[in-house]
Design a protein around this motif. Structure first.
Motif, PDB file in Angstrom:
ATOM      1  N   SER A   1       1.199  -1.112   0.317  1.00 12.36           N
ATOM      2  CA  SER A   1      -0.213   0.028   0.400  1.00 12.36           C
ATOM      3  C   SER A   1       1.210   1.781   0.050  1.00 12.36           C
ATOM      4  CB  SER A   1      -0.978  -0.202   0.991  1.00 12.36           C
ATOM      5  OG  SER A   1      -2.383   0.990   1.322  1.00 12.36           O
ATOM      6  N   LEU A   2       0.897   2.141  -1.201  1.00 14.22           N
ATOM      7  CA  LEU A   2       1.866   3.309  -1.304  1.00 14.22           C
ATOM      8  C   LEU A   2       0.670   4.506  -0.943  1.00 14.22           C
ATOM      9  CD1 LEU A   2       3.530   2.722  -4.755  1.00 14.22           C
ATOM     10  CD2 LEU A   2       4.641   1.763  -2.486  1.00 14.22           C
ATOM     11  N   LYS A   3       1.182   5.556   0.077  1.00 14.85           N
ATOM     12  CA  LYS A   3       0.952   6.875   0.501  1.00 14.85           C
ATOM     13  C   LYS A   3       1.126   8.031  -0.565  1.00 14.85           C
ATOM     14  CE  LYS A   3      -0.858   4.320   3.681  1.00 14.85           C
ATOM     15  NZ  LYS A   3      -3.248   3.859   3.815  1.00 14.85           N
ATOM     16  N   THR A   4       0.041   8.719  -1.032  1.00 16.71           N
ATOM     17  CA  THR A   4       0.619   9.723  -1.038  1.00 16.71           C
ATOM     18  C   THR A   4       1.693  10.537  -0.642  1.00 16.71           C
ATOM     19  OG1 THR A   4      -1.852   9.620  -2.131  1.00 16.71           O
ATOM     20  CG2 THR A   4      -0.408  11.770  -2.151  1.00 16.71           C
ATOM     21  N   GLY A   5       2.321  11.348  -1.250  1.00 12.74           N
ATOM     22  CA  GLY A   5       3.304  12.085  -0.742  1.00 12.74           C
ATOM     23  C   GLY A   5       4.598  11.194  -0.115  1.00 12.74           C
TER      24      GLY A   5
ATOM     25  N   TYR B   1      -3.611 -14.202 -18.860  1.00  9.26           N
ATOM     26  CA  TYR B   1      -3.249 -14.811 -18.155  1.00  9.26           C
ATOM     27  C   TYR B   1      -2.991 -14.880 -16.725  1.00  9.26           C
ATOM     28  CZ  TYR B   1      -0.205 -19.373 -16.483  1.00  9.26           C
ATOM     29  OH  TYR B   1      -0.121 -19.949 -16.229  1.00  9.26           O
ATOM     30  N   TRP B   2      -3.046 -15.585 -15.984  1.00 14.03           N
ATOM     31  CA  TRP B   2      -3.397 -15.124 -14.239  1.00 14.03           C
ATOM     32  C   TRP B   2      -2.036 -15.870 -13.798  1.00 14.03           C
ATOM     33  CZ3 TRP B   2      -3.059 -18.403 -10.054  1.00 14.03           C
ATOM     34  CH2 TRP B   2      -3.178 -17.652  -8.712  1.00 14.03           C
ATOM     35  N   SER B   3      -1.462 -15.017 -13.346  1.00 12.61           N
ATOM     36  CA  SER B   3      -0.442 -15.609 -12.497  1.00 12.61           C
ATOM     37  C   SER B   3       0.488 -14.082 -11.226  1.00 12.61           C
ATOM     38  CB  SER B   3       1.273 -15.525 -13.614  1.00 12.61           C
ATOM     39  OG  SER B   3       2.153 -15.601 -12.830  1.00 12.61           O
ATOM     40  N   ALA B   4      -0.382 -14.564  -9.627  1.00 10.88           N
ATOM     41  CA  ALA B   4      -0.588 -13.509  -9.093  1.00 10.88           C
ATOM     42  C   ALA B   4       0.728 -13.169  -9.098  1.00 10.88           C
ATOM     43  CB  ALA B   4      -1.825 -14.074  -8.635  1.00 10.88           C
ATOM     44  N   SER B   5       1.957 -13.525  -8.918  1.00 13.91           N
ATOM     45  CA  SER B   5       3.355 -14.127  -8.551  1.00 13.91           C
ATOM     46  C   SER B   5       4.760 -13.514  -9.495  1.00 13.91           C
ATOM     47  CB  SER B   5       3.300 -14.723  -7.479  1.00 13.91           C
ATOM     48  OG  SER B   5       4.067 -16.223  -8.304  1.00 13.91           O
ATOM     49  N   LEU B   6       4.052 -13.752 -10.712  1.00 15.05           N
ATOM     50  CA  LEU B   6       5.245 -14.173 -11.346  1.00 15.05           C
ATOM     51  C   LEU B   6       6.202 -15.167 -11.164  1.00 15.05           C
ATOM     52  CD1 LEU B   6       5.213  -9.858 -13.359  1.00 15.05           C
ATOM     53  CD2 LEU B   6       4.328 -11.810 -13.558  1.00 15.05           C
ATOM     54  N   CYS B   7       6.405 -16.075 -10.799  1.00 14.22           N
ATOM     55  CA  CYS B   7       6.879 -16.962 -10.731  1.00 14.22           C
ATOM     56  C   CYS B   7       6.036 -18.303 -10.923  1.00 14.22           C
ATOM     57  CB  CYS B   7       7.133 -16.931  -9.059  1.00 14.22           C
ATOM     58  SG  CYS B   7       7.661 -15.836  -7.870  1.00 14.22           S
TER      59      CYS B   7
ATOM     60  N   GLY C   1       1.913  -8.107  -7.451  1.00 12.60           N
ATOM     61  CA  GLY C   1       1.868  -7.419  -5.752  1.00 12.60           C
ATOM     62  C   GLY C   1       1.434  -7.476  -4.606  1.00 12.60           C
ATOM     63  N   HIS C   2      -0.410  -7.138  -5.350  1.00 15.79           N
ATOM     64  CA  HIS C   2      -1.575  -7.143  -3.918  1.00 15.79           C
ATOM     65  C   HIS C   2      -1.425  -9.311  -3.402  1.00 15.79           C
ATOM     66  CE1 HIS C   2      -2.037  -3.514  -4.098  1.00 15.79           C
ATOM     67  NE2 HIS C   2      -2.893  -2.786  -5.668  1.00 15.79           N
TER      68      HIS C   2
END
Length: 502
Positions: A74-78, A298-304, A344-345
């Motif tokens: 989770s990236l915050k603004t700023g 193509y579903w690859s949630a981790s790219l592994c 990422g998530h």
């Protein structure tokens, strides 16, 4: 008498000097190089030797892995601790002449020896590196013309200008011609859970904001123009559910949300079929026969690369190879012309345990405690796949590869499973002024490679009102979705940025 002899000698010397000088000047005009060499012989000059310093791509530094896990999902603004990343790096085709060295390798040819060597190299750099270093000398930036500043969209721009453009810096402007397709339509491609027009939501001002880069133009998107650019080509999205949203968004944008009976389902060509007992296939692939353009996800949630540890056991755990790309990408990369990667998530302990994923490095279970940290493991996986894809680009001169930065979450007063909400109906801001990427892991991974950064994080970060939020088709109360986006919506802009760079 003696004085006369001395005067005659002076005149003789002067005469010889004048004649010699005249001859040298005349002959210099005929053969300057030979006389330069003669002068060097007569008047030697000490030669200064300059040592040429070169760097190979294997020497490139990478982002320090030791980032706290909470900074990544989770990236915050700023946040201003990102690595400066310019989109001005040229593609492989434009920077050098590429020689076809060897035919494309299949997944069976991706040897374990190569895995181990790459893993050892990347792991060592990942843990010991103090920060990213660019293996290429800096490219000269093209200064935009005054009349081009803040023009935003409309006029097609050259490849050189696009390379010098930071598409992630700019502002959101109101545009009454938006959205690019109807949220009530596009049922052929758009999942109902993401079609906010079909829910109880009543505010749709978020659909009428267009992204305008600050110092350069962005091409106007049109379905026919996209298909023209992608004639006889294949575009592949490989990533998590946010990648699936971008895929569905593009299908709606190309068709204008209209039903298209001529579009062919070619999933079988890529093994994308629903397996027995599965809820859905591992992806989808569609072809527009009018231009022979294929769009797939193509579903690859981790790219592994994921492999069952015990294939005979239905509840087996899976080896999650942090240093190996998905087998699907290994097998089909030779057929792709544009590939867009993201992850990422899914990088949290709960997801790994639920999916029964076990970290592997170098073909063996990971025993390194630093890599076992979720943030470090994710960073290693991102670096590994970028390195692998970058190594494949010289084999396929027509291939363009993008790594899309992380899509921000906007849970307030809790997380997805602890009452987190995102009820805002207005943007957090309209302008992004940062030059550097808000995803330092991604920008650090692509730095010094020919994989381009599709930087969508900061421009999406200010659009907290664009999430699914509490709305659903059934209208029943439950957990809010502050991760995925309403469609039409923010992912459409991601595709406009992609369109401007292919």
């Amino acid at each position: 008498m003696k004085g006369g002899d001395w005067r005659r000698k002076q005149l003789s010397v002067l005469f010889i000097f004048v004649v010699s000088t005249t001859f040298i000047v005349w002959s210099w005009g005929k053969k300057p190089l030979s006389h330069t060499q003669l002068l060097h012989q007569l008047f030697p000059v000490e030669e200064v030797k300059v040592k040429e310093v070169t760097q190979s791509k294997d020497d490139l530094g990478v982002e320090n892995l030791l980032l706290s896990p909470e900074n990544t999902p989770s990236l915050k603004t700023g946040q201003d601790d990102g690595v400066v990343m310019s989109l001005a790096s040229p593609t492989a085709q434009e920077e050098r002449v590429v020689n076809f060295v060897s035919p494309p390798s299949s997944s069976d040819e991706y040897s374990s020896t190569k895995h181990n060597e790459n893993a050892a190299e990347i792991v060592e750099k990942s843990i010991s590196s103090e920060g990213p270093s660019d293996s290429k000398p800096p490219k000269q930036q093209l200064a935009p013309k005054k009349q081009d500043l803040d023009v935003g969209v409309g006029v097609p721009i050259s490849n050189v200008e696009k390379q010098a453009c930071n598409f992630g810096k700019g502002k959101w402007v109101k545009d009454d011609t938006r959205p690019l397709y109807s949220g009530f339509g596009c049922k052929q491609w758009l999942s109902g859970m993401w079609a906010c027009r079909l829910t109880q939501r009543t505010d749709f001002a978020y659909e009428q904001l267009r992204w305008q880069p600050k110092d350069c133009q962005m091409d106007n998107f049109s379905g026919p123009e996209f298909l023209k650019r992608m004639q006889d080509k294949t575009l592949a999205f490989i990533g998590d559910s946010l990648g699936r949203q971008q895929f569905q968004s593009l299908m709606c944008m190309i068709t204008g949300g209209e039903e298209r009976q001529d579009v062919e389902d070619v999933g079988k060509e890529y093994g994308l079929v629903k397996a027995r007992g599965s809820v859905r296939p591992d992806g989808w692939a569609y072809r527009f026969p009018i231009t022979n353009t294929t769009i797939l996800y193509y579903w690859s949630a981790s790219l592994c690369n994921l492999e069952p540890i015990d294939p005979r056991n239905k509840t087996t755990y899976f080896a999650m190879h942090l240093d190996r790309p998905p087998a699907f990408l290994q097998r089909f990369i030779s057929r792709f012309n544009v590939v867009v990667l993201n992850t990422g998530h899914h990088w949290n302990r709960g997801k790994l345990n639920a999916n029964r994923w076990v970290m592997y490095v170098g073909g063996k279970p990971n025993t390194n405690r630093k890599i076992a940290d979720i943030a470090n493991a994710k960073n290693l996986a991102i670096r590994s796949i970028v390195k692998w894809v970058n190594g494949e680009l010289p084999k396929y001169p027509g291939l363009k590869a993008f790594y899309r930065t992380i899509s921000p979450r906007h849970f307030f007063n809790g997380d997805w499973n602890s009452g987190g909400t995102c009820d805002s109906t207005t943007p957090g801001a309209l302008e992004v002024s940062k030059n550097e990427s808000s995803d330092p892991v991604a920008s650090g991974a692509v730095k010094g490679t020919d994989v381009k950064l599709l930087d969508i994080t900061a421009l999406s970060e200010v659009r907290e009102e664009g999430h699914i939020s509490r709305y659903s088709i059934r209208g029943t109360p439950g957990m809010q979705d502050c991760l995925h986006w309403c469609l039409p919506g923010i992912p459409d802009t991601w595709n406009e940025l992609l369109f401007s760079q292919i």
